[in-house]
Motif scaffolding. Structure first.
Motif, PDB file in Angstrom:
ATOM      1  N   HIS A  16       0.824  -1.211   0.000  1.00 26.85           N
ATOM      2  CA  HIS A  16       0.000   0.000   0.000  1.00 26.85           C
ATOM      3  C   HIS A  16       0.857   1.260   0.000  1.00 26.85           C
ATOM      4  O   HIS A  16       0.593   2.218  -0.752  1.00 26.85           O
ATOM      5  N   HIS A 123      -5.052  -2.839  -4.721  1.00 21.28           N
ATOM      6  CA  HIS A 123      -6.083  -2.617  -3.700  1.00 21.28           C
ATOM      7  C   HIS A 123      -7.071  -3.777  -3.572  1.00 21.28           C
ATOM      8  O   HIS A 123      -7.326  -4.232  -2.455  1.00 21.28           O
ATOM      9  N   HIS A 144      -3.073  -0.998   7.494  1.00 20.95           N
ATOM     10  CA  HIS A 144      -2.992  -0.898   6.040  1.00 20.95           C
ATOM     11  C   HIS A 144      -3.232   0.546   5.588  1.00 20.95           C
ATOM     12  O   HIS A 144      -2.508   1.079   4.740  1.00 20.95           O
ATOM     13  N   GLY A 148      -0.668   3.395   3.726  1.00 24.45           N
ATOM     14  CA  GLY A 148      -1.004   4.170   2.545  1.00 24.45           C
ATOM     15  C   GLY A 148      -0.828   5.657   2.777  1.00 24.45           C
ATOM     16  O   GLY A 148      -0.320   6.382   1.912  1.00 24.45           O
TER      17      GLY A 148
END
Length: 439
Positions: A16, A123, A144, A148
């Motif tokens: 990510h 994704h 997660h 990102g």
């Protein structure tokens, strides 16, 4: 978290962060490409390489990034998420190696298109793996999301600093090299992709999503839109059936929620630096021979505080059904859209307060709708469901940038933020309807 959870979360968080670091490095390269290349040679014809042509090339890459999420979701169900994540890491880094060696504008465009294809599958693959493999799903989604955000906030800063001491080709290689190493190491990681999905004596699938102390949620007790599909999407017929099952159930109401989130996200972030640059509070500051463009740091700071929102949203989804939290979250986004510009006009202090709240709220909704997708879709089509989710977020949501540019060109920033407030209200209505149906 157990060993499998840690392995799953580790692979997903690296993927990510990498996706968003590569994604936001590209705009920093565009001015350098415009200075280096003069023409786009198509073989049968050549056109001057200007900002409009550069915009088309970049749009192709970003467009594939969104559109490819749907076939990526199908592949995640069919070949497994881990394989797809590793392939994505290899593909993104290899694309930047090609980009670093690009001898022409056409080669740059090809490299960006390859990056978009490789990035698009991440994704749906990463989220479907987390939803099916992580026993502490809410916490996994939160970590997660934080990864990102680190890619979003720190990636552009690192690239900007690197460009001070190296050319763009060297920087592109420097971004690709560590991800190639990570991808190679990831091939040796052993994960159980269905550790959170068991079966009972009747062969029906049950999905464990126990929180630290909350109740376990069974996928069969939620609205999955028909049969509790436990097999993956293996053919076009499965794709049609799986899509129909998704859109006759709760996912039909989740999809407008994620589209609203994508439109708001792209609409507010695409031109936020330009909007901030028009205010005296964010005028450039001279430090010796350097000129610090303060609006850029304000923009990066707003993205950085999104880490708090990601973690908070994930933890909330561990203790509250996510659709119940989504409606008030979107109402908050609507209020912040209305108050944001008046706060900026008052100076840096009010901006820090409203901008901080906006950064938190903007990313708070993401783990909530990710968890809602998992609650309202059967495990066998989880990759397909996240494919549709990110088709909505990155594909349809990408229109938010074009809409924002048109409103700023033909109206003003106040009209833009009023429109974004209306988008958030539409998301709140969809989330409220979903919450009532789920109840």
């Amino acid at each position: 978290m157990d060993r499998n959870d840690r392995a799953v979360v580790g692979l997903a968080t690296v993927g990510h962060a990498s996706v968003h670091t590569f994604e936001l490095a590209i705009p920093l390269f565009i001015p350098l490409w415009l200075a280096e290349f003069q023409r786009l040679d198509l073989g049968v014809a050549a056109v001057p390489f200007d900002a409009a042509v550069a915009g088309v090339l970049v749009t192709v890459g970003y467009g594939l990034f969104g559109v490819g999420a749907l076939p990526g979701g199908v592949l995640a169900d069919r070949v497994g998420s881990k394989r797809l994540i590793v392939a994505s890491l290899f593909g993104m880094s290899a694309s930047f190696v090609v980009l670093a060696a690009a001898p022409s504008v056409l080669a740059v465009g090809a490299a960006l298109a390859c990056w978009g294809v490789a990035a698009s599958v991440y994704h749906p693959a990463g989220l479907s793996m987390l939803s099916r493999a992580a026993t502490e799903r809410g916490r996994a989604f939160a970590y997660h999301g934080i990864a990102g955000n680190l890619g979003i906030a720190l990636g552009p800063f690192v690239v900007a600093v690197a460009l001070v001491v190296a050319d763009w080709r060297t920087v592109a290689l420097a971004l690709a090299a560590p991800i190639l190493v990570v991808a190679a190491l990831a091939t040796r990681i052993d994960v159980d992709e269905r550790a959170a999905v068991g079966s009972d004596g009747d062969g029906q699938s049950h999905e464990a999503t126990a929180s630290d102390g909350g109740a376990e949620i069974d996928s069969e007790t939620t609205d999955s839109g028909g049969a509790d599909r436990t097999s993956s999407v293996e053919s076009f017929a499965d794709f049609r059936v799986g899509s129909r099952e998704l859109f006759v159930g709760g996912f039909a109401l989740i999809f407008p929620v994620v589209v609203a989130s994508g439109l708001y996200y792209r609409g507010i972030l695409t031109f936020l630096p330009e909007v901030l640059s028009t205010y005296d509070a964010f005028a450039a500051i001279a430090v010796g021979d350097l000129s610090l463009e303060t609006y850029r740091y304000a923009y990066a700071g707003l993205l950085a505080v999104g880490v708090v929102g990601q973690y908070a949203g994930g933890r909330v989804s561990d203790h509250v059904r996510p659709e119940r939290a989504l409606a008030p979250a979107f109402l908050g986004l609507a209020v912040l859209a209305v108050l944001f510009l008046p706060a900026v006009a008052l100076g840096v202090g009010p901006f820090l307060v409203l901008g901080g709240l906006l950064g938190v709220a903007l990313f708070f909704v993401q783990p909530l709708y990710q968890a809602a997708v998992a609650d309202h879709t059967p495990p066998g089509t989880r990759g397909l469901s996240y494919g549709y989710t990110y088709l909505g977020v990155f594909g349809v949501g990408a229109l938010g940038g074009a809409v924002a540019g048109g409103i700023l060109e033909y109206a003003n920033a106040a009209a833009l933020f009023a429109t974004l407030g209306a988008v958030a209200l539409a998301g709140a209505v969809a989330a409220f309807t979903l919450a009532r149906r789920g109840g």
